[in-house]
Design a protein around this motif. Sequence first.
Motif, PDB file in Angstrom:
ATOM      1  N   ARG A 176      39.195  37.314  37.784  1.00  0.00           N
ATOM      2  CA  ARG A 176      40.530  36.748  37.638  1.00  0.00           C
ATOM      3  C   ARG A 176      41.102  36.324  38.991  1.00  0.00           C
TER       4      ARG A 176
ATOM      5  N   LEU B  82      38.163  37.419  31.577  1.00  0.00           N
ATOM      6  CA  LEU B  82      39.076  37.397  32.717  1.00  0.00           C
ATOM      7  C   LEU B  82      39.915  38.674  32.823  1.00  0.00           C
TER       8      LEU B  82
ATOM      9  N   GLY C 194      44.598  34.580  33.216  1.00  0.00           N
ATOM     10  CA  GLY C 194      43.612  34.708  32.158  1.00  0.00           C
ATOM     11  C   GLY C 194      44.008  33.923  30.925  1.00  0.00           C
TER      12      GLY C 194
END
Length: 225
Positions: free
Chosen positions: A110, A104, A43
Amino acid sequence: MTLDVSDSDHERVSQAIAAAETGSAGEIIAITADTSDAYHDVGLHYAVLALFLLLGAVSAWPGLLDQAYSALMGWSVGRPSARALMTLLLGLSLALFLIVLFALRWMPLRLALTPGATKTRRVRRRAIMLFRASAERRTAGRTGILIYLSMGEHRAEIVGDEAITAVTTPETWGEAMAALVTEVKAGRPADGIIAAIGLIGAVLAEHFPRDAADRNEIPDKLIEL
């Protein structure tokens, strides 16, 4: 994707492990997990990438910043100062960074954006770590072997102790891995684990036949993390 294993499935896996071990000196451990890593860095990497793309776009087309300022502040404010444009750029950069970072935090996204090679490495690393904690050198003959299934990444690993790796190669477990993955894809993870256990047990019986002195050194059960 999470693992759906009932109590009866746990019992079936335990029975499969016990049956596989009756013909060999090997000790089989089965562990499953929803994911093998949190992938927080993924992320962060995408948020930084978005930030650099924004800065790159502004560098290549400086007029974009003027257009953004006019759209936000209105055309009547006149030409913005350099300070105003830099302040806007800072604000846009921070907003974009945080938006991507928070988007994310949703694990399915993700995982979808995580490179396959990264997932493979981390599943392997987690499998080795769990093997070292649960089986490595815990058997008298160094014959422990781990079946590890990580559902989120759709990956599995088979890790063997010293005596096993001395007489096998990763290719030895190809049939067991294929049986496991086929059943998991069909939505029958417990059946896949049981099929893999049976095939692994056959290999262990060939290389490490059971004798009268063998005893059960590791509990026969499925471990869910």
